[in-house]
Design an enzyme around this catalytic site. Sequence first.
Site, short mmCIF file in Angstrom:
data_model
loop_
_atom_site.label_atom_id
_atom_site.label_comp_id
_atom_site.label_asym_id
_atom_site.label_seq_id
_atom_site.Cartn_x
_atom_site.Cartn_y
_atom_site.Cartn_z
CD1 TRP A 149 -30.75 -64.06 -12.97
CD2 TRP A 149 -32.51 -64.72 -11.78
NE1 TRP A 149 -31.84 -64.82 -13.62
CE2 TRP A 149 -32.78 -65.51 -13.01
CE3 TRP A 149 -33.15 -65.40 -10.62
CZ2 TRP A 149 -33.70 -66.34 -13.28
CZ3 TRP A 149 -34.29 -66.14 -10.84
CH2 TRP A 149 -34.80 -66.82 -12.33
CG HIS A 177 -33.79 -61.89 -15.44
ND1 HIS A 177 -34.46 -62.92 -15.13
CD2 HIS A 177 -34.28 -61.01 -14.69
CE1 HIS A 177 -35.46 -62.72 -14.13
NE2 HIS A 177 -35.15 -61.41 -13.98
NE ARG A 203 -27.95 -63.44 -14.66
CZ ARG A 203 -28.57 -64.30 -15.30
NH1 ARG A 203 -27.89 -65.70 -14.82
NH2 ARG A 203 -29.60 -64.48 -15.76
CD GLN A 217 -30.63 -63.11 -19.98
OE1 GLN A 217 -31.80 -62.47 -19.51
NE2 GLN A 217 -30.33 -64.09 -19.11
CB VAL A 260 -42.14 -70.28 -16.90
CG1 VAL A 260 -42.11 -69.11 -17.87
CG2 VAL A 260 -40.92 -70.60 -16.32
CB ALA A 313 -41.73 -65.80 -21.41
C1 YSA Z 1 -36.68 -68.18 -18.35
C2 YSA Z 1 -38.02 -68.34 -18.59
C3 YSA Z 1 -38.59 -67.50 -19.29
O1 YSA Z 1 -40.04 -67.62 -19.40
C4 YSA Z 1 -38.13 -66.40 -19.78
C5 YSA Z 1 -36.66 -66.25 -19.81
C6 YSA Z 1 -35.96 -67.07 -19.22
C7 YSA Z 1 -34.59 -66.93 -18.87
C8 YSA Z 1 -34.10 -66.50 -17.46
N1 YSA Z 1 -34.74 -65.06 -17.33
C9 YSA Z 1 -32.65 -66.51 -17.48
O2 YSA Z 1 -32.16 -65.25 -17.00
N2 YSA Z 1 -32.14 -67.63 -17.02
S1 YSA Z 1 -30.61 -67.94 -17.07
O3 YSA Z 1 -30.17 -67.36 -15.91
O4 YSA Z 1 -30.53 -69.41 -17.07
O5 YSA Z 1 -29.79 -67.27 -18.30
C10 YSA Z 1 -30.42 -67.34 -19.46
C11 YSA Z 1 -29.33 -67.92 -20.56
O6 YSA Z 1 -28.39 -66.25 -20.21
C12 YSA Z 1 -28.20 -69.06 -20.01
O7 YSA Z 1 -28.89 -70.11 -20.67
C13 YSA Z 1 -27.06 -68.52 -20.61
O8 YSA Z 1 -27.02 -68.62 -21.94
C14 YSA Z 1 -27.03 -66.88 -20.33
N3 YSA Z 1 -26.03 -66.69 -19.29
C15 YSA Z 1 -26.55 -66.83 -17.83
N4 YSA Z 1 -25.56 -66.38 -17.17
C16 YSA Z 1 -24.43 -65.96 -17.89
C17 YSA Z 1 -25.04 -66.21 -19.36
N5 YSA Z 1 -24.12 -65.70 -20.41
C18 YSA Z 1 -22.99 -65.27 -20.15
N6 YSA Z 1 -22.49 -65.15 -18.73
C19 YSA Z 1 -23.19 -65.33 -17.85
N7 YSA Z 1 -22.71 -65.09 -16.83
#
Ligand code: YSA
Length: 348
Positions: A149, A177, A203, A217, A260, A313
């Site tokens: 992140w 997030h 981000r 999100q 998780v 989650a």
């Molecule tokens: C994971 C486990 C949990 O128990 C609960 C939540 C999560 C998700 C975690 N907090 C998270 O942020 N994961 S992530 O970094 O992979 O982002 C989740 C989703 O956000 C991605 O699958 C994507 O669909 C979207 N995303 C991530 N970066 C992005 C983005 N969408 C647009 N622009 C970006 N820069």
Amino acid sequence: MWEEAFQAIRKAPDLEALKQLKARYLGKKGLLTEEMKRLKELPLEERKAKGQALNEVKAALERAISEREAELEALALQEALEKERLDPSLPGYPFPKGGLHPVTLIERELVEIFRALGYQAVEGPEVESEFFNFDALNIPEHHPARDMWDTFWLEGSFTLKGPLGEAHPGRLLLRTHTSPMQVRYMVAHTPPFRILVPGRVYRYEQTDATHEAVFHQLEGLVVGEDIRMADLKGAILELAYALFGPESRVRFQPIYFPFVEPGAQFALWWPEKGRWLELGGAGMVHPRVFQAVDAYREALGLKPAYREATGFAFGLGVERLAMLRYGIPDIRYFFQNRLAFLKQFKGV
Ligand code: YSA
């Protein structure tokens, strides 16, 4: 001579012309006035008779003038009414109607789907502390997982509020997030519960067709007794059915998230397109997260409530889903405010 005057008055084309005629006959130097002045040159008898006749002419002229004046005024009014006629039955000017942003549309759709499953939507702050965004989620400083992140750090002396409204010291950032709201909610509530957290996240990232620095999100959190991975799968399957119908399926693949265990990324089968749609991350809430929540509760004078708790989650990217749903090729279209693009999504 007076006959001519009456005719001119009757035919006066407008109020201005009538005014001039009035001056010409009845004004200080008007013809009739002059005539009257000359009366005194006449012998008495004649003066009397002519005086009476002139008075009658004067009265008749005055009457003719005021009659014509009334006529002309009525005419002018009539004309004005014609010209300025207002028809209240005419249709009004068309007002451009606003529509909802495609991200709002999808977000609402998702919230509705989960509301039917007993989830309640809650929101959290976008300015967040390092503690809720990282530490409490088992992502300590210097842990390599923080690299997942890229973070906008904030400077300044703003005091953030904690879950119970208490002052919360610590380094500030723009939340990367929606997961920090898991911790905030758990600190302030006791299980069982099912919540959803829709919201904007930030981000420090290079933007491209699928990455934005600001996006949305949707987080889900279910905590109770004996909650299992099968419940998580069931919830995501319900989402798949609601979005893509009973032909849909879900796919989980193992992936690491510090908060998780086990962790998964999940995809929905999209029968219409015949392909998988990658949606986000999920997993069973890590015991360390529950421990951090209870420690925070104790520090606030609350009883620990998560020693026996189990939960799952998930978190998904709203724009990514909207892109696939509506066939939008570039994530940057969402926030360029181009009406031609936004007008395509007129949902209410
Ligand atoms: C994971 C486990 C949990 O128990 C609960 C939540 C999560 C998700 C975690 N907090 C998270 O942020 N994961 S992530 O970094 O992979 O982002 C989740 C989703 O956000 C991605 O699958 C994507 O669909 C979207 N995303 C991530 N970066 C992005 C983005 N969408 C647009 N622009 C970006 N820069």
